[in-house]
Motif scaffolding. Structure first.
Motif, PDB file in Angstrom:
ATOM      1  N   GLU A 119       0.810  -1.223   0.000  1.00  0.00           N
ATOM      2  CA  GLU A 119       0.000   0.000   0.000  1.00  0.00           C
ATOM      3  C   GLU A 119       0.839   1.267   0.000  1.00  0.00           C
ATOM      4  OE1 GLU A 119      -0.440  -2.596   1.931  1.00  0.00           O
ATOM      5  OE2 GLU A 119      -2.560  -3.142   2.007  1.00  0.00           O
ATOM      6  N   VAL A 120       2.115   1.185   0.372  1.00  0.00           N
ATOM      7  CA  VAL A 120       2.939   2.400   0.430  1.00  0.00           C
ATOM      8  C   VAL A 120       3.873   2.431  -0.772  1.00  0.00           C
ATOM      9  CG1 VAL A 120       2.852   2.366   2.953  1.00  0.00           C
ATOM     10  CG2 VAL A 120       4.877   1.473   1.795  1.00  0.00           C
ATOM     11  N   SER A 121       4.409   3.615  -1.043  1.00  0.00           N
ATOM     12  CA  SER A 121       5.323   3.765  -2.179  1.00  0.00           C
ATOM     13  C   SER A 121       6.594   4.462  -1.723  1.00  0.00           C
ATOM     14  CB  SER A 121       4.666   4.617  -3.267  1.00  0.00           C
ATOM     15  OG  SER A 121       3.506   3.980  -3.734  1.00  0.00           O
ATOM     16  N   PRO A 122       7.704   4.184  -2.433  1.00  0.00           N
ATOM     17  CA  PRO A 122       8.942   4.889  -2.096  1.00  0.00           C
ATOM     18  C   PRO A 122       8.798   6.397  -2.334  1.00  0.00           C
ATOM     19  CG  PRO A 122       9.358   2.995  -3.546  1.00  0.00           C
ATOM     20  CD  PRO A 122       7.874   3.208  -3.508  1.00  0.00           C
ATOM     21  N   ALA A 123       9.476   7.193  -1.519  1.00  0.00           N
ATOM     22  CA  ALA A 123       9.422   8.660  -1.668  1.00  0.00           C
ATOM     23  C   ALA A 123       9.845   9.065  -3.079  1.00  0.00           C
ATOM     24  CB  ALA A 123      10.323   9.316  -0.626  1.00  0.00           C
ATOM     25  N   LYS A 124      10.843   8.365  -3.588  1.00  0.00           N
ATOM     26  CA  LYS A 124      11.335   8.658  -4.948  1.00  0.00           C
ATOM     27  C   LYS A 124      10.228   8.450  -5.983  1.00  0.00           C
ATOM     28  CE  LYS A 124      13.801   5.603  -7.173  1.00  0.00           C
ATOM     29  NZ  LYS A 124      14.858   4.587  -7.378  1.00  0.00           N
ATOM     30  N   TRP A 125       9.437   7.410  -5.791  1.00  0.00           N
ATOM     31  CA  TRP A 125       8.338   7.135  -6.714  1.00  0.00           C
ATOM     32  C   TRP A 125       7.282   8.242  -6.620  1.00  0.00           C
ATOM     33  CZ3 TRP A 125       3.129   6.558  -6.865  1.00  0.00           C
ATOM     34  CH2 TRP A 125       2.589   5.989  -8.040  1.00  0.00           C
ATOM     35  N   HIS A 126       6.964   8.689  -5.390  1.00  0.00           N
ATOM     36  CA  HIS A 126       5.994   9.794  -5.243  1.00  0.00           C
ATOM     37  C   HIS A 126       6.481  11.034  -6.004  1.00  0.00           C
ATOM     38  CE1 HIS A 126       3.277   7.983  -2.312  1.00  0.00           C
ATOM     39  NE2 HIS A 126       4.263   7.705  -1.498  1.00  0.00           N
ATOM     40  N   ARG A 127       7.790  11.316  -5.906  1.00  0.00           N
ATOM     41  CA  ARG A 127       8.339  12.509  -6.587  1.00  0.00           C
ATOM     42  C   ARG A 127       8.191  12.367  -8.096  1.00  0.00           C
ATOM     43  NH1 ARG A 127      14.172  12.599  -5.597  1.00  0.00           N
ATOM     44  NH2 ARG A 127      14.173  14.701  -6.457  1.00  0.00           N
ATOM     45  N   ALA A 128       8.377  11.153  -8.589  1.00  0.00           N
ATOM     46  CA  ALA A 128       8.293  10.939 -10.041  1.00  0.00           C
ATOM     47  C   ALA A 128       6.837  10.890 -10.504  1.00  0.00           C
ATOM     48  CB  ALA A 128       9.012   9.640 -10.408  1.00  0.00           C
ATOM     49  N   HIS A 129       5.988  10.223  -9.729  1.00  0.00           N
ATOM     50  CA  HIS A 129       4.578  10.066 -10.131  1.00  0.00           C
ATOM     51  C   HIS A 129       3.855  11.416 -10.214  1.00  0.00           C
ATOM     52  CE1 HIS A 129       0.357   8.908  -9.959  1.00  0.00           C
ATOM     53  NE2 HIS A 129       0.251   9.512  -8.789  1.00  0.00           N
ATOM     54  N   THR A 130       4.128  12.304  -9.247  1.00  0.00           N
ATOM     55  CA  THR A 130       3.479  13.624  -9.271  1.00  0.00           C
ATOM     56  C   THR A 130       3.953  14.422 -10.493  1.00  0.00           C
ATOM     57  OG1 THR A 130       5.184  14.314  -7.696  1.00  0.00           O
ATOM     58  CG2 THR A 130       3.011  13.832  -6.798  1.00  0.00           C
ATOM     59  N   THR A 131       5.168  14.153 -10.936  1.00  0.00           N
ATOM     60  CA  THR A 131       5.729  14.803 -12.122  1.00  0.00           C
ATOM     61  C   THR A 131       5.098  14.212 -13.387  1.00  0.00           C
ATOM     62  OG1 THR A 131       7.763  15.050 -10.872  1.00  0.00           O
ATOM     63  CG2 THR A 131       7.932  15.312 -13.272  1.00  0.00           C
ATOM     64  N   TRP A 132       4.971  12.872 -13.381  1.00  0.00           N
ATOM     65  CA  TRP A 132       4.296  12.163 -14.490  1.00  0.00           C
ATOM     66  C   TRP A 132       2.892  12.716 -14.692  1.00  0.00           C
ATOM     67  CZ3 TRP A 132      -0.248   9.485 -13.839  1.00  0.00           C
ATOM     68  CH2 TRP A 132      -0.665   8.691 -14.934  1.00  0.00           C
ATOM     69  N   PHE A 133       2.203  13.059 -13.585  1.00  0.00           N
ATOM     70  CA  PHE A 133       0.830  13.567 -13.671  1.00  0.00           C
ATOM     71  C   PHE A 133       0.798  14.846 -14.526  1.00  0.00           C
ATOM     72  CE2 PHE A 133      -3.060  15.621 -12.388  1.00  0.00           C
ATOM     73  CZ  PHE A 133      -3.942  14.598 -12.092  1.00  0.00           C
ATOM     74  N   PHE A 134       1.729  15.781 -14.262  1.00  0.00           N
ATOM     75  CA  PHE A 134       1.777  17.021 -15.061  1.00  0.00           C
ATOM     76  C   PHE A 134       2.184  16.719 -16.498  1.00  0.00           C
ATOM     77  CE2 PHE A 134       2.358  18.911 -10.774  1.00  0.00           C
ATOM     78  CZ  PHE A 134       1.306  19.811 -10.819  1.00  0.00           C
ATOM     79  N   GLU A 135       3.130  15.796 -16.658  1.00  0.00           N
ATOM     80  CA  GLU A 135       3.608  15.478 -18.001  1.00  0.00           C
ATOM     81  C   GLU A 135       2.465  14.868 -18.832  1.00  0.00           C
ATOM     82  OE1 GLU A 135       6.602  12.291 -18.405  1.00  0.00           O
ATOM     83  OE2 GLU A 135       7.728  13.670 -19.667  1.00  0.00           O
ATOM     84  N   THR A 136       1.723  13.937 -18.217  1.00  0.00           N
ATOM     85  CA  THR A 136       0.699  13.185 -18.955  1.00  0.00           C
ATOM     86  C   THR A 136      -0.571  13.991 -19.191  1.00  0.00           C
ATOM     87  OG1 THR A 136       1.543  11.189 -17.938  1.00  0.00           O
ATOM     88  CG2 THR A 136      -0.655  11.039 -18.900  1.00  0.00           C
TER      89      THR A 136
END
Ligand SMILES: [Fe+2]
Length: 435
Positions: free
Chosen positions: A55-72
Motif C-alpha cells: 500500500e505504500v510507495s517509495p518517496a522517490k516514486w511519489h516525486r516521479a509520479h506527481t511529475t508524471w501527472f503534469f507530463e501526462t
C-alpha cells in the motif's frame, strides 16, 4: 491621442486578468513543487527507495509520479511541441490510470532502483521548465483549458506529500534505530480533558462543494441531506489516555464491541493496540516521525483502523458521526489546526479548547459513512475521471485532514477514503451520539 473602443478596453482588462492568473498559477506551482523537495531533502537515496508494504510507495516514486501527472495530463494533452523526458517513465510512474496505458506493479515499486533519486530530480526539473514555458506561452484557450488540470495536479501533489510522510513512517517503523524525519515533536504529558458534547439539531443540511473554489469531483454535486435526529458531537478527538483505558478494559478481547469483519481482523492479525504502539518493559511506547516515546495521554490517538474506531465508540457508549453530521459541524468554520507546516508530524494535545476543537488537522476522523457517490455524481471525462470515482466501493470516509496534511489542502467538504483495516495514515476518531 489614440482612441480605444470599449471592446479594446475590455480585451485589455481580460488580458491583464489572464496575465495575473498565469503569474498566480506559476507561483503556486513553484510553491507546491518546492514543498515536495523540501520534505524529502533530509532523506538519503536509500531512504527514498524504501517500500515496506504494497500500500505504500517509495518517496522517490511519489516525486516521479506527481511529475508524471503534469507530463501526462497537462503537457502531452495541451502542449503540441512537448516531447517526453523519457517515454519509458510512462509505465513506471502511472499509478492506476488505465485510460493512459499500462502500470508497473504497485507492490514492486522498490525494485526500481533506477532511475535513481538524482535522475528523478532531473525529471522533475525538466517537467517544471516545460510547465513554466506552457504557462507563459500557451495561447489563451489552451491556457484556460489546462489551468484547471494544473490546479488539480497541485492538489494531487499535496496528497502525495502527505503520503510521503505516512509511507516513510511505516518503513522507518521496521528499523530498530527508530530513524527520525523531524525533531519538532515535543512529547508532553498533559492531563487529558474530560469530553464535552456539543448539540446539533436535526434538519436538512447542504452537503458538498458549491463550485466557488477548487474541489475534487467526489465533493460534488452539492445536495441536501437529511439529518433525521438531533445529535451530539464530542468537542475533541479521542485521546491516548482514553484509548489506554479501552485497552486496559479488554477492548481488544471483547467480541461484542467489534464488527464481524473487525473481529476477524483482530484475531487474524493479533491486534492489541493501534499501529506503532509497542510494549517495552511493561510500558507503551509509540513511534513518531521524531522518534520513539511514551504516548501523551492528552494527544489524539492516531493510526487506528475503522474497525478500532468503531469498537472504541461502542465501548464508550457512543457511535461514529456520519460524514454529513461531521460536515454540518465543520461548515462555516475556519480551517485552522495542526497541519504539516508545523514540522511536528504528530497530533498535538488540544490547548484549552472551547467548543469544537481540532476538527481540522491533527488526525483524519473516521466516519460511519461508506465512500459512495453523491446523488448525480459524474466523474470527469477521460482518464482523469479515474481519479476518485472508481474507488467508490468498500471504503469508508474520513474527514478533516491531519498533522501530515499540507496547510490549505483540506476544507469542510473534503472526503478522504480508506479501507476499514487501513491504519498507516494519521487516522483517529471523534465520538458522536444521538441527543
Ligand atoms: Fe497519485
Amino acid at each position: 491621442m489614440e482612441q480605444h473602443t470599449i471592446s479594446d478596453r475590455e480585451s485589455a482588462v481580460e488580458a491583464s486578468g489572464e496575465a495575473e492568473s498565469r503569474d498566480a498559477l506559476r507561483a503556486r506551482f513553484d510553491a507546491v513543487r518546492e514543498a515536495t523537495e523540501a520534505l524529502v531533502s533530509p532523506l538519503s537515496p536509500e531512504d527514498q527507495n524504501l517500500q515496506s508494504m504494497p500500500e505504500v510507495s517509495p518517496a522517490k516514486w511519489h516525486r516521479a509520479h506527481t511529475t508524471w501527472f503534469f507530463e501526462t495530463f497537462v503537457l502531452e494533452r495541451f502542449d503540441p511541441g512537448y516531447r517526453a523526458f523519457d517515454p519509458a517513465f510512462a509505465e513506471l510512474f502511472n499509478s492506476y490510470y488505465n485510460g493512459v496505458g499500462r502500470q508497473y506493479p504497485r507492490p514492486e515499486r522498490a525494485l526500481l532502483s533506477r532511475p535513481g533519486s538524482e535522475e528523478i530530480g532531473r525529471y522533475r526539473e525538466s517537467v517544471e521548465h516545460a510547465v513554466h514555458r506552457f504557462i507563459e506561452r500557451a495561447d489563451s484557450s489552451r491556457f484556460t483549458d489546462a489551468a484547471s488540470v494544473i490546479e488539480l495536479g497541485l492538489h494531487h501533489e499535496q496528497q502525495h506529500q502527505e503520503l510521503i510522510l505516512t509511507d516513510l513512517k511505516h518503513a522507518f517503523s521496521y528499523n530498530p534505530l527508530a530513524p527520525r524525519l523531524g525533531s519538532a515533536d515535543q512529547a508532553g504529558n498533559h492531563a487529558a480533558e474530560a469530553t464535552a458534547f456539543i448539540d446539533f439539531p436535526a434538519g436538512t443540511t447542504g452537503i458538498g462543494a458549491d463550485g466557488s473554489a477548487f474541489c475534487f469531483d467526489n465533493e460534488t454535486p452539492r445536495h441536501p441531506a437529511l439529518l433525521a435526529n438531533d445529535f451530539k458531537l464530542a468537542n475533541r478527538p479521542v485521546n491516548c489516555g482514553e484509548f489506554l483505558e479501552f485497552i486496559a478494559d479488554g477492548g481488544y478481547t471483547e467480541p461484542r464491541l467489534w464488527l464481524s469483519d473487525g473481529w476477524t481482523w483482530v484475531r487474524e492479525n493479533d491486534i492489541e493496540a493501534p499501529l506503532y504502539w509497542r510494549r517495552e518493559d511493561g510500558e507503551w511506547r509509540i513511534d513518531t516521525l521524531a522518534g520513539r516515546r511514551a504516548p501523551d495521554l492528552a494527544e489524539p490517538v492516531c493510526h487506528v483502523s475503522f474497525y478500532e474506531a468503531h469498537a472504541f465508540a461502542e465501548w464508550a457508549g457512543c457511535r461514529l458521526p456520519t460524514e454529513f453530521e461531521w460536515e454540518r459541524a465543520a461548515a462555516q468554520r475556519s480551517v485552522v489546526g495542526h497541519f504539516a507546516d508545523s514540522g511536528r508530524f504528530h497530533p498535538a494535545a488540544p490547548a484549552g479548547a472551547n467548543g469544537l476543537s481540532a476538527l481540522f488537522g491533527d488526525v483524519w476522523e473516521w466516519t460511519a459513512s461508506p465512500y459512495a457517490p453523491y446523488p448525480g455524481f459524474k466523474p470527469a471525462a477521460g482518464a482523469i475521471g479515474e481519479y476518485n470515482g472508481k474507488f467508490m466501493a468498500n471504503q469508508m470516509v474520513l474527514r478533516g485532514g491531519s498533522c501530515a496534511t499540507p496547510p490549505g489542502h483540506v476544507r469542510a467538504t473534503y472526503r478522504n477514503f480508506f479501507y476499514p483495516p487501513d491504519r498507516w495514515q494519521f487516522s483517529g476518531l471523534r465520538l458522536a451520539k444521538d441527543a
